[in-house]
Design a protein around this motif. Structure first.
Motif, PDB file in Angstrom:
ATOM      1  N   CYS A 121      35.689  34.550  35.830  1.00 30.95           N
ATOM      2  CA  CYS A 121      34.436  35.310  35.758  1.00 30.95           C
ATOM      3  C   CYS A 121      33.488  34.733  34.711  1.00 30.95           C
ATOM      4  O   CYS A 121      32.270  34.920  34.798  1.00 30.95           O
ATOM      5  CB  CYS A 121      34.718  36.782  35.470  1.00 30.95           C
ATOM      6  SG  CYS A 121      35.569  37.079  33.904  1.00 30.95           S
ATOM      7  N   ILE A 122      34.044  34.000  33.721  1.00 26.99           N
ATOM      8  CA  ILE A 122      33.187  33.434  32.677  1.00 26.99           C
ATOM      9  C   ILE A 122      32.285  32.340  33.245  1.00 26.99           C
ATOM     10  O   ILE A 122      31.300  31.943  32.617  1.00 26.99           O
ATOM     11  CB  ILE A 122      34.058  32.890  31.520  1.00 26.99           C
ATOM     12  CG1 ILE A 122      33.214  32.690  30.247  1.00 26.99           C
ATOM     13  CG2 ILE A 122      34.728  31.598  31.909  1.00 26.99           C
ATOM     14  CD1 ILE A 122      32.705  33.959  29.653  1.00 26.99           C
ATOM     15  N   ASP A 123      32.603  31.822  34.449  1.00 27.70           N
ATOM     16  CA  ASP A 123      31.731  30.846  35.099  1.00 27.70           C
ATOM     17  C   ASP A 123      30.358  31.455  35.377  1.00 27.70           C
ATOM     18  O   ASP A 123      29.380  30.721  35.556  1.00 27.70           O
ATOM     19  CB  ASP A 123      32.347  30.367  36.423  1.00 27.70           C
ATOM     20  CG  ASP A 123      33.517  29.412  36.196  1.00 27.70           C
ATOM     21  OD1 ASP A 123      33.713  28.984  35.042  1.00 27.70           O
ATOM     22  OD2 ASP A 123      34.234  29.116  37.165  1.00 27.70           O
ATOM     23  N   ASN A 124      30.318  32.776  35.432  1.00 24.15           N
ATOM     24  CA  ASN A 124      29.044  33.483  35.621  1.00 24.15           C
ATOM     25  C   ASN A 124      28.753  34.323  34.373  1.00 24.15           C
ATOM     26  O   ASN A 124      28.332  35.468  34.454  1.00 24.15           O
ATOM     27  CB  ASN A 124      29.119  34.375  36.867  1.00 24.15           C
ATOM     28  CG  ASN A 124      27.746  34.782  37.370  1.00 24.15           C
ATOM     29  OD1 ASN A 124      26.723  34.306  36.911  1.00 24.15           O
ATOM     30  ND2 ASN A 124      27.722  35.705  38.328  1.00 24.15           N
ATOM     31  N   GLY A 125      28.990  33.713  33.207  1.00 28.52           N
ATOM     32  CA  GLY A 125      28.904  34.411  31.927  1.00 28.52           C
ATOM     33  C   GLY A 125      27.595  35.126  31.648  1.00 28.52           C
ATOM     34  O   GLY A 125      27.602  36.277  31.189  1.00 28.52           O
ATOM     35  N   PRO A 126      26.428  34.505  31.883  1.00 26.92           N
ATOM     36  CA  PRO A 126      25.166  35.190  31.574  1.00 26.92           C
ATOM     37  C   PRO A 126      24.983  36.505  32.319  1.00 26.92           C
ATOM     38  O   PRO A 126      24.495  37.482  31.741  1.00 26.92           O
ATOM     39  CB  PRO A 126      24.105  34.164  31.989  1.00 26.92           C
ATOM     40  CG  PRO A 126      24.785  32.848  31.831  1.00 26.92           C
ATOM     41  CD  PRO A 126      26.213  33.099  32.255  1.00 26.92           C
ATOM     42  N   THR A 127      25.380  36.526  33.588  1.00 26.42           N
ATOM     43  CA  THR A 127      25.235  37.774  34.354  1.00 26.42           C
ATOM     44  C   THR A 127      26.212  38.823  33.858  1.00 26.42           C
ATOM     45  O   THR A 127      25.861  40.005  33.733  1.00 26.42           O
ATOM     46  CB  THR A 127      25.463  37.514  35.849  1.00 26.42           C
ATOM     47  OG1 THR A 127      24.743  36.365  36.261  1.00 26.42           O
ATOM     48  CG2 THR A 127      24.997  38.705  36.672  1.00 26.42           C
ATOM     49  N   GLU A 128      27.444  38.405  33.567  1.00 26.39           N
ATOM     50  CA  GLU A 128      28.428  39.340  33.022  1.00 26.39           C
ATOM     51  C   GLU A 128      27.934  39.890  31.677  1.00 26.39           C
ATOM     52  O   GLU A 128      28.107  41.079  31.366  1.00 26.39           O
ATOM     53  CB  GLU A 128      29.780  38.651  32.837  1.00 26.39           C
ATOM     54  CG  GLU A 128      30.418  38.134  34.116  1.00 26.39           C
ATOM     55  CD  GLU A 128      30.875  39.245  35.047  1.00 26.39           C
ATOM     56  OE1 GLU A 128      30.944  40.402  34.598  1.00 26.39           O
ATOM     57  OE2 GLU A 128      31.168  38.949  36.221  1.00 26.39           O
TER      58      GLU A 128
END
Length: 288
Positions: A121-128
């Protein structure tokens, strides 16, 4: 119950956790999150697309259903507001983003699709991170008692985040101010992503203890994983100090832990093979 289904269309992780952009509409990231409605067995779903240059929510939609329509409407709204945008479009592997229809939308807009790897999920860190900010601050700012008040809070907080909430990275400017300045300029101001000093300090601390530790700390380790490792080491050091012994090297603690696991496996195999070897009985505590 959940059903396992095969994704229609998947894409490689083109973004590769490079969240830095030098101008608007170079890189977009998207996701869907949920909010529970107080007092009801019901949820609201928020779909949003953010620009990685200024962290500005390019578009968002709130719905009571998490379906293709929610994601498609969010994308169509973003294109209506930015008709010439051709960014790298990053998402997770949710069923909406892997659908053939959504891929056609991206191809029509001449966008390159990028997807997070499974379980990263950290691959989409900014959205998270954007979801985390909303949920940490919104409930402190608004009185939410039902669905209508929740819908209002989500929409008004996103307005506040975009127009009134300054950010240190952008020299105390709001995402909207940064975006407007960049769109008016031929050479947008660059805002480098600051290094995470806590993580860098932790890496140096481990490297001093064991030169080989760099092999277990890679870019794929998330901040939460590194924090968990740090907490394990700190707890182990405290346990050693309580016994009055000098603190052992951090690598030694991991080896000792592995030895205990190996010992358990040895006794288990011995018992399965019919051997008479038994696990030592634990010592009784005083008063038992």
């Amino acid at each position: 119950k959940y059903r396992n289904t095969n994704a229609d269309e998947t894409a490689e992780n083109i973004l590769q956790r490079d969240f830095y952009a030098t101008a608007p509409n170079q890189k977009w990231a998207t996701d869907v999150t949920e909010f529970k409605v107080p007092g009801e067995k019901k949820k609201l779903y928020l779909s949003a697309i953010i620009d990685l240059y200024d962290r500005f929510p390019v578009s968002y939609i709130v719905s009571a259903r998490n379906d293709n329509k929610l994601v498609f409407k969010t994308f169509d709204k973003a294109i209506a507001l930015n008709p010439c945008a051709k960014p790298i479009f990053h998402s997770d592997r949710g069923f909406q983003y892997t659908s053939q229809m959504f891929k056609k939308k991206l191809e029509k807009q001449e966008m390159r699709q990028s997807m997070s790897r499974v379980g990263h999920c950290i691959d989409n860190g900014p959205t998270e991170g954007f979801w985390g900010i909303i949920k940490a601050e919104m409930y402190q700012m608004y009185k939410i008692t039902d669905e209508s008040s929740l819908r209002f809070a989500i929409k008004d907080y996103i307005r506040f985040y975009s127009e009134e909430r300054p950010q240190d990275r952008y020299c105390c400017k709001t995402p909207l101010e940064v975006r407007q300045e960049a769109l008016k300029s031929d050479i947008p101001v660059e805002y480098p992503i600051p290094e995470n000093k806590r993580i860098e300090k932790y890496k140096k601390k481990l490297a001093l203890t064991d030169p080989d530790v760099e092999s277990i700390i890679t870019e794929e380790k998330s901040e939460s994983q590194l924090s968990a490792m740090e907490n394990q080491i700190n707890r182990a050091e405290k346990m050693v100090k309580v016994k009055g012994e000098p603190a052992a090297p951090k690598r030694q603690w991991f080896q000792t832990h592995q030895e205990r696991l190996d010992e358990k496996d040895r006794f288990k195999l011995a018992n399965e093979g019919g051997a008479t070897e038994e696990r030592p009985k634990p010592k009784k505590k005083l008063g038992e």
